[in-house]
Design a protein around this motif. Structure first.
Motif, PDB file in Angstrom:
ATOM      1  N   TYR A 159      20.773  77.742  43.714  1.00 13.39           N
ATOM      2  CA  TYR A 159      21.333  76.382  43.603  1.00 13.39           C
ATOM      3  C   TYR A 159      22.616  76.246  44.426  1.00 13.39           C
ATOM      4  O   TYR A 159      22.785  75.291  45.173  1.00 13.39           O
ATOM      5  CB  TYR A 159      21.607  76.051  42.129  1.00 13.39           C
ATOM      6  CG  TYR A 159      21.996  74.599  41.904  1.00 13.39           C
ATOM      7  CD1 TYR A 159      21.027  73.653  41.558  1.00 13.39           C
ATOM      8  CD2 TYR A 159      23.306  74.170  42.044  1.00 13.39           C
ATOM      9  CE1 TYR A 159      21.362  72.318  41.366  1.00 13.39           C
ATOM     10  CE2 TYR A 159      23.656  72.838  41.858  1.00 13.39           C
ATOM     11  CZ  TYR A 159      22.679  71.916  41.512  1.00 13.39           C
ATOM     12  OH  TYR A 159      23.018  70.604  41.329  1.00 13.39           O
ATOM     13  N   VAL A 160      23.509  77.233  44.275  1.00 14.01           N
ATOM     14  CA  VAL A 160      24.826  77.074  44.913  1.00 14.01           C
ATOM     15  C   VAL A 160      24.842  77.494  46.380  1.00 14.01           C
ATOM     16  O   VAL A 160      25.854  77.331  47.056  1.00 14.01           O
ATOM     17  CB  VAL A 160      25.950  77.824  44.139  1.00 14.01           C
ATOM     18  CG1 VAL A 160      26.058  77.298  42.726  1.00 14.01           C
ATOM     19  CG2 VAL A 160      25.729  79.334  44.152  1.00 14.01           C
ATOM     20  N   THR A 161      23.741  78.026  46.871  1.00 14.00           N
ATOM     21  CA  THR A 161      23.717  78.407  48.287  1.00 14.00           C
ATOM     22  C   THR A 161      22.847  77.447  49.098  1.00 14.00           C
ATOM     23  O   THR A 161      22.459  77.743  50.227  1.00 14.00           O
ATOM     24  CB  THR A 161      23.213  79.857  48.474  1.00 14.00           C
ATOM     25  OG1 THR A 161      21.974  80.006  47.756  1.00 14.00           O
ATOM     26  CG2 THR A 161      24.213  80.872  47.957  1.00 14.00           C
ATOM     27  N   ASN A 162      22.521  76.314  48.516  1.00 13.07           N
ATOM     28  CA  ASN A 162      21.767  75.282  49.230  1.00 13.07           C
ATOM     29  C   ASN A 162      22.484  73.952  49.108  1.00 13.07           C
ATOM     30  O   ASN A 162      23.153  73.694  48.110  1.00 13.07           O
ATOM     31  CB  ASN A 162      20.353  75.161  48.662  1.00 13.07           C
ATOM     32  CG  ASN A 162      19.469  76.274  49.188  1.00 13.07           C
ATOM     33  OD1 ASN A 162      18.949  76.202  50.296  1.00 13.07           O
ATOM     34  ND2 ASN A 162      19.336  77.338  48.408  1.00 13.07           N
ATOM     35  N   LYS A 163      22.312  73.108  50.130  1.00 14.19           N
ATOM     36  CA  LYS A 163      22.991  71.811  50.021  1.00 14.19           C
ATOM     37  C   LYS A 163      22.311  70.954  48.963  1.00 14.19           C
ATOM     38  O   LYS A 163      21.134  71.176  48.632  1.00 14.19           O
ATOM     39  CB  LYS A 163      23.052  71.100  51.376  1.00 14.19           C
ATOM     40  CG  LYS A 163      21.730  70.661  51.954  1.00 14.19           C
ATOM     41  CD  LYS A 163      22.004  69.853  53.227  1.00 14.19           C
ATOM     42  CE  LYS A 163      20.694  69.390  53.847  1.00 14.19           C
ATOM     43  NZ  LYS A 163      20.886  68.561  55.041  1.00 14.19           N
ATOM     44  N   LEU A 164      23.053  69.991  48.459  1.00 11.83           N
ATOM     45  CA  LEU A 164      22.510  69.093  47.443  1.00 11.83           C
ATOM     46  C   LEU A 164      21.491  68.187  48.114  1.00 11.83           C
ATOM     47  O   LEU A 164      21.786  67.520  49.093  1.00 11.83           O
ATOM     48  CB  LEU A 164      23.623  68.241  46.823  1.00 11.83           C
ATOM     49  CG  LEU A 164      24.718  68.977  46.058  1.00 11.83           C
ATOM     50  CD1 LEU A 164      25.767  67.985  45.556  1.00 11.83           C
ATOM     51  CD2 LEU A 164      24.147  69.769  44.893  1.00 11.83           C
ATOM     52  N   GLN A 165      20.299  68.191  47.608  1.00 11.16           N
ATOM     53  CA  GLN A 165      19.231  67.424  48.245  1.00 11.16           C
ATOM     54  C   GLN A 165      18.219  67.015  47.191  1.00 11.16           C
ATOM     55  O   GLN A 165      17.169  67.648  47.036  1.00 11.16           O
ATOM     56  CB  GLN A 165      18.572  68.307  49.310  1.00 11.16           C
ATOM     57  CG  GLN A 165      18.163  67.553  50.531  1.00 11.16           C
ATOM     58  CD  GLN A 165      17.494  68.477  51.548  1.00 11.16           C
ATOM     59  OE1 GLN A 165      17.647  69.697  51.515  1.00 11.16           O
ATOM     60  NE2 GLN A 165      16.729  67.899  52.435  1.00 11.16           N
TER      61      GLN A 165
END
Ligand code: OGA
Ligand code: NI
Length: 358
Positions: free
Chosen positions: A342-348
């Protein structure tokens, strides 16, 4: 970089500090904030007020007609909205105000002072903008300050500010009260699903609790930017407090096609279902996509607490929610792995949850 953008104040990790941008008193918006596609137009519907309101004091009575009615409201909130507002939530209103005050004092400190607590590149704790992983990724019109509170080993003590002096003790005390609220809400959510009240607490181990403070300064052209990109929360449950007098900013994606603004109710807290509950209930209760928009005239502060299982916990849909008509939609996985994803991907939007899909 265009010549008129040369004044842009960047912060340690190369991101742009939107409060400093405001101080420069320019009406031009740096390209990094301007969205390629103007976000789906918002329909301001009259049913926006229909985001259900749940009275925790009625739920705490434990039985009777009023209790049953409140539980049925919880069911429809979680099934149809993924969101509700909770009143009589038991958190001391003075505490809520103190938390708002120390947070505003923090955001109003000079940038050099806040930078003592800068978020590391790719990090999520500290002052800055999380979820930015490339130089061409669009930025949100928001400054964030995020801190893990529980368990101890996740705390980064060096990021807890010494100014304002009362910040740390206020967050500490606030977090204790919010934790109790989360535990109560999860027990009623369990009951609303026909499960034992303590189901989630027993399953979660020592739950992770983190708070993110989002400060949205006014934006001269709010229609060109996003306050906070659309996303679902990676938590089990999220508690959101908005500073008294803040403009409407939070919007939720109702039925996958309509952005509905959440009208703040004085003294209520906004609660939403996170990805964990969606997985555990095999999609019966969904984590709903939401976003925040900026306002032309007014600033806005939200204080958001994420409550999630311990990172060593394995999760997957519970057998109670799997049958012929509802085949299992998610795999079993380790929650720490999910959080890392979750925290290593952009919010999408709800893209992160694809990690858990079968
Ligand atoms: C979040 C969030 C919305 C808001 O921090 O996850 O959804 O209104 N915030 O700040
Ligand atoms: Ni959120």
């Amino acid at each position: 970089m265009a010549p008129h953008e040369s004044f842009i104040p960047t912060i340690n990790n190369g991101h742009i500090d939107v409060q400093e941008l405001g101080k420069a008193n320019s009406t031009s918006i740096p390209q990094r904030f301007i969205r390629d596609h103007i976000p789906t137009p918002t329909t301001f519907l009259s049913f926006s007020n229909d985001i259900p309101v749940v009275d925790l004091s009625t739920l705490c009575k434990g039985s009777g007609g009023e209790f049953n009615y409140e539980i049925s409201k919880l069911v429809s909130s979680c099934q149809e909205w993924g969101f509700f507002q909770v009143v009589n939530h038991g958190i001391d209103l003075n505490m809520i105000e103190s938390m708002e005050n120390v947070t505003m004092e923090f955001f109003n400190l000079p940038l050099e002072e806040k930078q003592k607590y800068s978020m590391a590149p790719g990090g999520i704790q500290g002052y800055g903008q999380a979820f930015v992983f490339s130089d061409d990724q669009k930025l949100d019109w928001c400054n964030m300050f995020a801190l893990a509170v529980i368990p101890d080993f996740m705390r980064q003590a060096d990021l807890w500010p010494t100014r304002p002096a009362k910040f740390s003790e206020t967050l500490e005390e606030y977090s204790k009260q919010v934790r109790i609220l989360c535990q109560k809400l999860l027990s009623f959510i369990a009951i609303s699903l026909g499960l034992n009240a303590n189901t989630f607490e027993e399953m979660f181990g020592e739950s992770v609790q983190a708070t993110r403070m989002n400060y949205y300064p006014p934006c001269p052209k709010p229609e060109l930017v996003m306050g906070l990109s659309p996303h679902s929360d990676g938590s089990a449950l999220t508690v959101l407090q908005q500073r008294k007098g803040s403009p409407v900013g939070l919007q939720i994606l109702k039925d996958g096609d309509t952005w509905v603004p959440v009208q703040p109710i004085p003294e209520a807290l906004v609660i939403n279902i996170g990805d964990t509950i969606e997985v555990l209930t095999n999609g019966k209760y969904k984590s709903v996509e939401h976003r925040a928009v900026a306002d032309k005239e007014m600033d806005r502060l939200s204080i958001v607490t994420f409550y999630a299982p311990s990172y060593d916990i394995e999760l997957g849909p519970m057998k109670e929610f799997i049958n012929e008509n509802n085949p299992c939609k998610y795999k079993r996985y380790n929650h720490g792995e999910y959080s890392h994803h979750y925290v290593t991907n952009k919010l999408q939007g709800k893209k992160t949850l694809e990690f858990a899909k079968i």
